[in-house]
Design an enzyme around this catalytic site. Structure first.
Site, short mmCIF file in Angstrom:
data_model
loop_
_atom_site.label_atom_id
_atom_site.label_comp_id
_atom_site.label_asym_id
_atom_site.label_seq_id
_atom_site.Cartn_x
_atom_site.Cartn_y
_atom_site.Cartn_z
N PRO A 1 1.07 -1.19 -0.05
CA PRO A 1 0.14 -0.10 -0.15
C PRO A 1 1.31 1.30 0.33
CG PRO A 1 -0.22 -0.91 2.17
CD PRO A 1 0.38 -1.84 1.18
N PRO A 2 -0.07 2.28 -0.48
CA PRO A 2 1.26 3.50 -0.36
C PRO A 2 1.19 3.70 0.66
CG PRO A 2 -0.89 3.88 -1.32
CD PRO A 2 -0.94 2.71 -1.16
N GLY A 3 2.66 4.66 1.10
CA GLY A 3 2.92 5.17 2.82
C GLY A 3 3.63 4.61 3.28
N GLY B 1 6.64 2.84 2.72
CA GLY B 1 8.59 3.05 2.29
C GLY B 1 8.93 2.23 1.15
N LYS B 2 8.42 2.26 0.23
CA LYS B 2 8.58 0.91 -0.98
C LYS B 2 9.77 2.56 -1.89
CE LYS B 2 4.93 0.89 -2.44
NZ LYS B 2 3.66 1.96 -2.39
N SER C 1 -14.06 -13.38 -0.77
CA SER C 1 -13.18 -13.62 0.81
C SER C 1 -14.25 -12.75 1.91
CB SER C 1 -12.39 -12.50 1.59
OG SER C 1 -12.38 -10.97 0.94
N LYS D 1 -5.04 -7.09 6.20
CA LYS D 1 -6.65 -7.80 7.30
C LYS D 1 -5.85 -8.01 8.34
CE LYS D 1 -8.68 -10.00 3.27
NZ LYS D 1 -9.24 -11.48 1.86
#
EC number: 3.4.21.-
Length: 884
Positions: free
Chosen positions: A376-378, A380-381, A775, A818
């Site tokens: 997900p964003p944020g 640190g990728k 799911s 999740k």
């Protein structure tokens, strides 16, 4: 024709009057014809003539043809040149005119002007002999030393030029093959001379006189070339300059003209460029292409558009790092410390980098891996890619691929197009200057596709270790080795990445952070960074971990830390205002009105000093201030009390350092909490259950609500559901209808047929968000079971899993995201498929200790775990089969 026989020109010649240049025998000149008499000469004589004799005309230099037929002819130059009209080209723009290409044959003298209209015709006398010389050695003996001296200077001049140019090589052959009598006229027309000097050569009828007049011109040209060579930098013998020899220019004026100085500088640049090409370490194929392009560049005029394109191409080829690389830092212990200091958690990424370093120690020529960080964003990728480059000691370059829809951005444009340029890969290598950088391909999942091609398909060659050692950019058109480049791609999801591209990358999942990890990241990295950006120090502001936890749980609910970083920035800005106001008020004089009859008649500065001494309870050692304290003590006390009452909330009068940020300060700065723990309130009635969903932004909890009403047995689904989720809802109602008697589930009328005269409405809140996936099956079953049984689902339970028509629970993905979402929401019990037990190992130990996991393989186990006291099942009565 017999050897030695003379060729005679006609005794009467039509005259072409020119004033632009001087035509010498043996030379060729192109002249424009637009005056009346000259136009009539071309129309009547050249265009209508049918014999070779009609194409011979007399060219009179230094004489202008009158613009009108009525005007008299000016005085004609005495000596002219008999010429052969080789080509006639007519045009009507900008006005009617002809362009003649004429070749000089011999000199003639005008004896008498026979007529002036419609064009002048004169009786002439031939002055030069036109013969075919077969005995060249005899003619050389007759000419003597003067001819030899002229020949020596001519050969010296030609050999100073670049013999690789075809025109120069042809001129050198002409010096040996042409008769010596023709050389003065030919060389005078080639070298830089004025019209007046050419007229003098034309008027020199005697051959000896022509040699004497031409030799100084050759010497002047030679001296000019020597002067130019001295002003240039010393070069190798093979770097000879090609001199453009133009008429009507004096050689001694060349060094002082701006145009020729620019040519000189440009030529030096070209020579230096060729030297760089030869000394570069490019591949053999690339060197061959560059040398070929350099030959073409030398032959091109600078005014050609292709000149700039070719030069830019060669400069790019020289600047590319063909064999230049940086040395990797392979100390594993130092790399581990550096990674731990830059990033908290991310154990998978750190482990993979350390593995690469370990293998590089054992094998020097290891190909660069191709990694893909998905999360997900944020989280640190992008920043971890920069840290990897720092750890390895390599250059770092980021390429943003979001929204790119043209394959030329990857492979470059072909050089046949105007404005062509290399692709981003080659441009990045040129920028970093080494062939083993770390390339970060950011947002690779957001590539587009258009009529200009598919950039994702172009990346297949770049990201394939078996092919990228010979990557061919359309602009370069030669192979470049990318095998030493460490490619790191980032993406939020793999769903939009083409399978062929995904297959070439090593995918490493980067899940969201837990609350404990966020607290550590905030106090290790985010808070120090914000303090530095806002000019604050730890002595001015303190943010306890409890306050950070409040920010995480009440003001941000995300997988990454970007919102947390923004909230911390807002707190620092608010504190900076208080600190700035406090410093401003401290510098102002307090209660200046005291100097005008205030306390004891003292001025403001003394009063401020007294107050400072009193408030800090210090002993006043100055005897002069003793009486001030005694007289003003009461006033200072009252003044302090009034300020404490009126400005209790104002931290800047002056603020007490450090300023402590607590929950009340958070509410004043950030406003009321954005997220509340609403789980228990929303589960206060039957027909509500909590599911877990995965999104590209991280995990989320999802409420499922159900209601029933009288109707015709219809099932209504709302909440922007996808086809897969709709099918899960139909599976859930079918399974419950088939097991209604077993679980004693009835509709409002008491029938076990749940849809008998009953409509069911299933709603998934946050209706503006599209939802899909298998799911949610167990959540829908639990929600409907709660609705029909009238029992409440436990308020601290969340669940996820796919169902089948037989009641089995199948595994799903995104378990870690999740689980973290449920943990952020304060849930305590999570139901997951039994086959997802292996995914729990990726979850931090402290998170697992806070949660209780229920592993379910069928829906019976799900329902028993979701309701307090389990979900009762009616026991089956064993029937005896008759044997009769």
């Amino acid at each position: 024709m017999a050897a030695g026989s003379a060729i005679q020109i006609p005794s009467r010649l039509p005259l072409l009057l020119t004033h632009e240049g001087v035509l010498l025998p043996g030379s060729t000149m192109r002249t424009s014809v637009d005056s009346p008499r000259n136009m009539q000469l071309v129309r009547s004589r050249l265009l209508k003539g049918t014999s070779l004799r009609s194409t011979i005309i007399g060219v009179i230099p230094n004489t202008s043809d009158p613009t009108s037929d009525c005007d008299d002819l000016p005085s004609l130059h005495r000596i002219g040149t008999a010429a052969l009209a080789v080509q006639v080209v007519g045009s009507n723009w900008p006005k009617p005119h002809y362009t003649l290409l004429v070749t000089g044959l011999c000199r003639f003298q005008i004896l008498q002007l026979l007529k002036e209209k419609p064009y002048p015709v004169a009786e002439v006398e031939q002055l030069d002999r036109l013969e075919q010389f077969t005995n060249q050695h005899k003619s050389e003996e007759e000419l003597g030393e003067l001819s030899e001296q002229f020949y020596k200077y001519a050969v010296q001049l030609v050999e100073m030029l670049d013999m690789s140019v075809p025109a120069v090589a042809k001129l050198r052959r002409l010096l040996d093959n042409l008769p010596r009598e023709a050389l003065p006229d030919i060389l005078t027309s080639i070298i830089r001379t004025s019209n007046q000097e050419k007229l003098q050569i034309l008027d020199a009828v005697r051959l000896e006189e022509r040699f004497k007049m031409t030799i100084p011109l050759l010497v002047r040209q030679i001296e000019g070339l020597k002067l130019l060579q001295k002003t240039r930098k010393p070069k190798q013998d093979d770097d000879k300059r090609v001199v453009a020899i133009r008429p009507n220019r004096r050689i001694n004026h060349i060094p002082s003209t701006t145009e020729d100085e620019e040519e000189e500088e440009d030529h030096d640049d070209v020579v230096m460029l060729e030297k760089k090409i030869r000394t570069s370490s490019m591949s053999e194929q690339a060197l061959k292409v560059c040398l070929k392009e350099m030959k073409r560049l030398k032959k091109m005029p600078q005014s050609m558009p292709e000149y700039a394109l070719t030069r830019n191409y060669l400069e790019l080829m020289v600047e590319l790092p063909w064999n230049k690389s940086t040395k990797d830092r392979l100390e594993i212990r130092a790399a581990r410390i550096l990674l731990d200091n830059d990033h908290y958690a991310m154990e998978k990424l750190k482990k993979r980098v350390l593995e690469y370093l370990a293998v590089r120690q054992l094998k020097n020529n290891l190909k660069g891996p191709i990694l893909c960080f998905v999360g997900p964003p944020g989280v640190g990728k992008t920043s971890v890619g920069r840290s990897i480059a720092k750890t390895l000691g390599r250059e770092f370059h980021r390429i943003a691929l979001g929204g790119v829809c043209d394959q030329s951005d990857i492979r470059g444009h072909r050089r046949t197009y105007v404005g062509s340029m290399p692709g981003r890969i080659i441009n990045g290598l040129k920028t970093v200057g080494v062939n083993n950088p770390v390339f970060l391909l950011d947002e690779v999942d957001k590539l587009g596709k258009s009529l200009q091609g598919d950039p994702a398909a172009a990346l297949l060659e770049v990201l394939d270790p078996e092919q990228n050692h010979s990557f061919t950019d359309h602009y370069l058109n030669v192979a470049f080795d990318l095998s030493q480049v460490l490619f790191i791609a980032t993406a939020n999801t793999t769903a939009t990445i083409p399978p062929a591209l995904l297959d070439r990358m090593e995918v490493i999942q980067v899940p969201g952070y837990t609350q404990e990890e966020k607290i550590e990241i905030a106090h290790r990295h985010l808070i120090p960074k914000q303090l530095e950006q806002h000019g604050l120090t730890p002595q001015q502001i303190q943010i306890p971990q409890v306050t950070t936890l409040d920010i995480i749980t009440r003001y941000t609910r995300e997988a990454g830390v970007r919102s947390l970083d923004r909230k911390l920035g807002a707190i620092c800005r608010a504190v900076a205002v208080k600190v700035a106001e406090g410093q401003h008020k401290e510098t102002k004089p307090d209660h200046a009105e005291l100097g005008e009859g205030g306390c004891c008649g003292i001025d403001a500065a003394v009063y401020a000093l007294v107050r400072h001494e009193f408030e800090n309870k210090q002993t006043v050692t100055n005897p002069k201030l003793d009486f001030l304290l005694l007289d003003c003590k009461e006033h200072v006390t009252e003044d302090t009390k009034s300020e404490s009452i009126s400005d209790t909330a104002d931290l800047a009068l002056p603020p007490e350092m450090p300023i402590l940020i607590d929950f009340h300060a958070l509410k004043d700065i950030l406003g009321p909490p954005m997220y509340e723990m609403e789980v228990s309130e929303r589960l206060s009635q039957p027909g509500v259950a909590i599911g877990l969903a995965w999104t590209p932004l991280g995990g989320e909890i999802m409420f499922v609500e159900a209601s029933r009403m009288d109707g015709e047995g219809q099932l209504t689904l709302t909440g922007q559901l996808g086809d897969v989720m709709k099918e899960s809802a139909h599976l859930a109602i079918s399974w419950l209808r088939s097991n209604a008697k077993r679980y004693q589930l009835t509709n409002a009328s008491g029938s076990f047929d749940l849809l008998d005269n009953t409509d069911i409405h299933l709603h998934f809140p946050a209706g503006a968000v599209t939802k899909d996936g298998p799911s949610a099956g167990v959540t829908i079953v639990t929600c409907l079971a709660s609705l029909f049984s009238g029992r409440l689902v436990c308020s601290d339970v969340a669940m996820t899993g796919e169902i089948t028509l037989r009641g089995l629970v199948l595994p799903v993905g995104g378990i870690k995201d999740k689980v973290l979402a449920a943990h952020r929401a304060g849930l305590k019990r999570i139901i997951i498929p039994q086959r997802n037990e292996k995914d729990l190992e990726e979850i931090a130990l402290n998170v697992r200790q806070d949660l209780t996991f229920v592993l379910a393989s069928c829906l019976d186990e799900v329902l028993n775990a979701a309701f307090d006291g389990g979900f009762s099942v009616k026991p089956r009565v064993e029937r005896l089969n008759s044997k009769l």
